[in-house]
Scaffold this active site. Structure first.
Site, short mmCIF file in Angstrom:
data_model
loop_
_atom_site.label_atom_id
_atom_site.label_comp_id
_atom_site.label_asym_id
_atom_site.label_seq_id
_atom_site.Cartn_x
_atom_site.Cartn_y
_atom_site.Cartn_z
N PRO A 95 41.33 49.36 26.50
CA PRO A 95 42.53 48.93 25.77
C PRO A 95 42.88 47.48 26.12
O PRO A 95 42.84 47.10 27.29
CB PRO A 95 43.64 49.86 26.27
N LEU A 112 44.02 35.36 49.13
CA LEU A 112 43.20 36.12 48.17
C LEU A 112 43.62 37.57 48.04
O LEU A 112 43.18 38.26 47.11
CB LEU A 112 41.73 36.10 48.58
N THR A 158 51.74 44.50 44.98
CA THR A 158 50.89 43.64 45.84
C THR A 158 50.86 42.21 45.33
O THR A 158 51.12 41.26 46.08
CB THR A 158 49.45 44.19 45.87
N THR A 204 42.92 33.74 38.94
CA THR A 204 41.87 34.09 37.97
C THR A 204 42.07 33.35 36.65
O THR A 204 43.21 33.02 36.29
CB THR A 204 41.91 35.61 37.72
N ASP A 205 40.97 33.15 35.93
CA ASP A 205 41.09 32.57 34.59
C ASP A 205 41.72 33.55 33.60
O ASP A 205 42.10 33.17 32.49
CB ASP A 205 39.72 32.10 34.08
N GLU A 206 41.82 34.83 34.01
CA GLU A 206 42.35 35.84 33.07
C GLU A 206 43.83 35.60 32.76
O GLU A 206 44.35 36.15 31.78
CB GLU A 206 42.12 37.25 33.63
N TYR A 235 46.88 43.58 35.21
CA TYR A 235 46.30 42.75 36.29
C TYR A 235 46.57 41.27 36.06
O TYR A 235 47.12 40.57 36.93
CB TYR A 235 44.79 43.00 36.40
N SER A 236 46.20 40.78 34.86
CA SER A 236 46.32 39.33 34.66
C SER A 236 47.79 38.91 34.59
O SER A 236 48.14 37.81 35.02
CB SER A 236 45.54 38.87 33.42
N SER A 249 50.13 40.25 36.38
CA SER A 249 50.60 40.19 37.77
C SER A 249 50.08 38.93 38.47
O SER A 249 50.78 38.33 39.28
CB SER A 249 50.20 41.45 38.55
N LYS A 250 48.86 38.51 38.13
CA LYS A 250 48.34 37.27 38.73
C LYS A 250 49.06 36.04 38.14
O LYS A 250 49.31 35.07 38.86
CB LYS A 250 46.83 37.15 38.50
N PRO A 256 27.41 52.18 31.33
CA PRO A 256 28.48 52.18 30.32
C PRO A 256 28.83 50.77 29.85
O PRO A 256 29.23 49.92 30.62
CB PRO A 256 29.67 52.79 31.08
N SER A 308 42.66 43.93 42.31
CA SER A 308 41.82 43.02 41.53
C SER A 308 41.14 43.63 40.30
O SER A 308 40.47 42.91 39.57
CB SER A 308 40.75 42.43 42.44
P1 NAD Z 1 38.83 42.73 46.18
O1 NAD Z 1 39.55 43.85 45.50
O2 NAD Z 1 37.38 42.88 46.48
O3 NAD Z 1 39.56 42.39 47.56
C1 NAD Z 1 40.95 42.38 47.71
C2 NAD Z 1 41.26 42.46 49.21
O4 NAD Z 1 42.68 42.37 49.37
C3 NAD Z 1 40.82 43.77 49.86
O5 NAD Z 1 40.13 43.52 51.05
C4 NAD Z 1 42.14 44.49 50.13
O6 NAD Z 1 42.09 45.34 51.26
C5 NAD Z 1 43.09 43.32 50.34
N1 NAD Z 1 44.50 43.66 50.10
C6 NAD Z 1 45.02 44.33 49.03
N2 NAD Z 1 46.35 44.46 49.18
C7 NAD Z 1 46.68 43.85 50.36
C8 NAD Z 1 47.92 43.63 51.05
N3 NAD Z 1 49.07 44.08 50.56
N4 NAD Z 1 47.89 42.96 52.21
C9 NAD Z 1 46.72 42.50 52.73
N5 NAD Z 1 45.53 42.69 52.12
C10 NAD Z 1 45.50 43.35 50.94
O7 NAD Z 1 39.10 41.46 45.27
P2 NAD Z 1 38.21 40.16 45.02
O8 NAD Z 1 37.36 40.38 43.83
O9 NAD Z 1 37.60 39.73 46.29
O10 NAD Z 1 39.34 39.11 44.58
C11 NAD Z 1 39.99 38.31 45.56
C12 NAD Z 1 40.99 37.41 44.87
O11 NAD Z 1 40.32 36.57 43.94
C13 NAD Z 1 42.06 38.15 44.09
O12 NAD Z 1 43.27 37.47 44.29
C14 NAD Z 1 41.59 38.06 42.66
O13 NAD Z 1 42.70 38.10 41.77
C15 NAD Z 1 40.91 36.71 42.65
N6 NAD Z 1 39.83 36.53 41.68
C16 NAD Z 1 38.83 37.44 41.57
C17 NAD Z 1 37.79 37.23 40.67
C18 NAD Z 1 36.62 38.19 40.56
O14 NAD Z 1 35.77 38.02 39.70
N7 NAD Z 1 36.48 39.17 41.43
C19 NAD Z 1 37.80 36.11 39.86
C20 NAD Z 1 38.85 35.19 39.99
C21 NAD Z 1 39.85 35.42 40.91
P1 TYD Z 2 34.91 43.73 35.05
O1 TYD Z 2 33.74 43.61 35.97
O2 TYD Z 2 35.82 44.90 35.19
O3 TYD Z 2 35.72 42.35 35.14
P2 TYD Z 2 36.96 41.79 34.21
O4 TYD Z 2 37.55 42.92 33.46
O5 TYD Z 2 37.87 41.25 35.26
O6 TYD Z 2 36.35 40.74 33.33
O7 TYD Z 2 34.36 43.74 33.56
C1 TYD Z 2 33.56 42.68 33.07
C2 TYD Z 2 33.31 42.95 31.60
O8 TYD Z 2 32.48 44.11 31.50
C3 TYD Z 2 34.58 43.26 30.83
O9 TYD Z 2 34.46 42.69 29.53
C4 TYD Z 2 34.59 44.78 30.73
C5 TYD Z 2 33.11 45.14 30.73
N1 TYD Z 2 32.74 46.43 31.38
C6 TYD Z 2 31.86 47.29 30.71
O10 TYD Z 2 31.41 47.03 29.59
N2 TYD Z 2 31.50 48.45 31.35
C7 TYD Z 2 31.97 48.78 32.60
O11 TYD Z 2 31.63 49.88 33.10
C8 TYD Z 2 32.87 47.88 33.26
C9 TYD Z 2 33.42 48.20 34.64
C10 TYD Z 2 33.21 46.70 32.61
#
Ligand code: NAD
Ligand code: TYD
Length: 363
Positions: free
Chosen positions: A297, A85, A104, A138-140, A164-165, A167-168, A219, A89
């Site tokens: 953007p 994971l 990363t 991610t679905d992104e 981000y997407s 890179s994923k 916001p 992110s």
């Molecule tokens: P997060 O940013 O909360 O956590 C990321 C963690 O990775 C942190 O603890 C960070 O310290 C660690 N990390 C970063 N670089 C590192 C490295 N080089 N070596 C070791 N550890 C490192 O992210 P999250 O929201 O918990 O997401 C976790 C995973 O799930 C990601 O891969 C993200 O792409 C994926 N994901 C997230 C969501 C979401 O809604 N948050 C949805 C789908 C998929």
């Molecule tokens: P976010 O939580 O950043 O997740 P993701 O971009 O991975 O979907 O944003 C969720 C949605 O909310 C996205 O459409 C952008 C919007 N957003 C706002 O409208 N205001 C905010 O301050 C943030 C952080 C996100």
């Protein structure tokens, strides 16, 4: 060797989803759980407080990009399954500074795969059969859906929009290539937007909750019409365990909560829960704090996931509705100022990110 598949390495286990996974796996009886995390700005050991002293759990501070250290760890702990994971992110941060996302998410995943393949090749054939590398994505990576129609499935072509997407997507492709070319037994999952406790307050839901209670503007990008498909993080953690343990080698599973909402609906729902739980002294609604701001953007209009495959094949179902999960989440943030206050004061205080078309350096 019987317990090899219960000797699990989680990368990024100090993050939002990773910490939910670690708490869940320790509770559900993993015989050994190693959490490898670099503790970047979003990594937080306070999220792991309840399992920190568990005899089956060990935290290791380290970088997925350090191939030799990862290899030593895999050997030393006799790891049987890896759930990856660790990542950068946040879409808005990737707009301001894409370099660390490529470093990363793409190069780091490549180095982790290299260490894993070296280790895998040292295992006997019985252990190789049990071994899995699970990439959490991610679905992104599938890009932008129209507002009115369509849904992501396991067959949807990749079309990422943000750094981000992209890179994923790159890391997904590397993981698949290591399966096809080198025979590494991998599984992948692509999940929709998560929310819940311990979410770093840069993402929409925790940011809005905390801004609301601090009397600051909420916001909403553009007109708030963009749609995300929300999943409660503990439902995701259970789904990830199912994929890690029983996912078919080489397969992808889409994970989502069948809970599409516009961003404005999400923000208004948070306000409604807060109005009930912590009424404003002046009798007004938190909705009065909503502020429409310049759009992100490249903002994808809509994400929507069809989770039929994981429901059908692995018997997983989301247990929380958006309403029950959101109420739990708001209550958690109201109760856990001890967790979020230091983050707001020391790591990120809520300023707008990702706005710029500013010149981006590759450094
Ligand atoms: P997060 O940013 O909360 O956590 C990321 C963690 O990775 C942190 O603890 C960070 O310290 C660690 N990390 C970063 N670089 C590192 C490295 N080089 N070596 C070791 N550890 C490192 O992210 P999250 O929201 O918990 O997401 C976790 C995973 O799930 C990601 O891969 C993200 O792409 C994926 N994901 C997230 C969501 C979401 O809604 N948050 C949805 C789908 C998929
Ligand atoms: P976010 O939580 O950043 O997740 P993701 O971009 O991975 O979907 O944003 C969720 C949605 O909310 C996205 O459409 C952008 C919007 N957003 C706002 O409208 N205001 C905010 O301050 C943030 C952080 C996100």
């Amino acid at each position: 060797m019987a317990d090899l598949e219960q000797r699990i390495l989680v990368t990024g286990g100090a993050g939002f989803i990773g910490s939910a996974v670690c708490r869940h796996l320790v509770r559900s009886g993993a015989s050994r759980l190693i959490n490898l995390d670099k503790l970047t700005y979003s990594g937080n050991l306070h999220s792991l407080h309840e399992i920190a002293d568990h005899p089956n759990y060990r935290f290791v501070e380290g970088d997925i990009g350090d191939e030799e250290a990862v290899l030593d760890l895999l050997r030393g702990e006799r790891i049987g399954r890896i759930m990856h994971l660790a990542a950068e992110s946040h879409v808005d941060r990737s707009i301001d500074g894409p370099a660390i996302f490529l470093e990363t998410n793409i190069v780091g995943t490549f180095r982790l795969l290299s260490a894993t393949l070296r280790y895998f090749r040292e295992l006997d054939s019985y252990s190789q059969q049990a071994f899995r590398f699970h990439h959490v994505s991610t679905d992104e990576v599938f890009g932008d859906l129209p507002l009115e129609s369509g849904v992501f499935t396991e067959e949807t072509p990749y079309s990422p929009s943000s750094p981000y997407s992209a890179s994923k997507a790159g890391s997904d492709h590397l993981v698949k290539a290591w399966h096809h070319t080198y025979g590494l037994p991998v599984v992948l999952s692509n999940c929709s937007n998560n929310y819940g406790p311990y979410h770093f307050p840069e993402k929409l839901i925790p940011l809005v909750i905390l801004n609301a209670v601090e009397g600051r503007p909420l916001p909403v990008y553009g007109r708030g019409a963009n749609i995300r498909d929300w999943l409660y993080v503990e439902d995701h953690a259970r789904a990830l365990e199912r994929v890690l343990m029983d996912g078919r080698v080489g397969d992808t599973y889409l994970i989502g909560g069948r809970s599409e909402r516009t961003n404005l609906q999400v923000v208004e729902a948070i306000c409604a829960v807060l109005d009930e739980r912590r009424p404003k002294p002046d009798g007004g609604s938190y909705k009065d704090q909503i502020e429409f701001v310049a759009d992100r953007p490249g903002h994808d209009r809509r994400y929507a996931v069809d989770p039929s495959k994981i429901e059908r094949e692995l018997g997983w179902r989301a247990e929380e509705s958006f309403e029950t999960g959101l109420a739990k989440t708001v209550d958690w943030y109201l109760a856990r100022e001890d967790w979020w206050r230091p983050l707001r004061e020391q790591r990120y205080s809520g300023e707008r990110l990702g706005r710029s078309g500013a010149a981006i350096s590759s450094g």
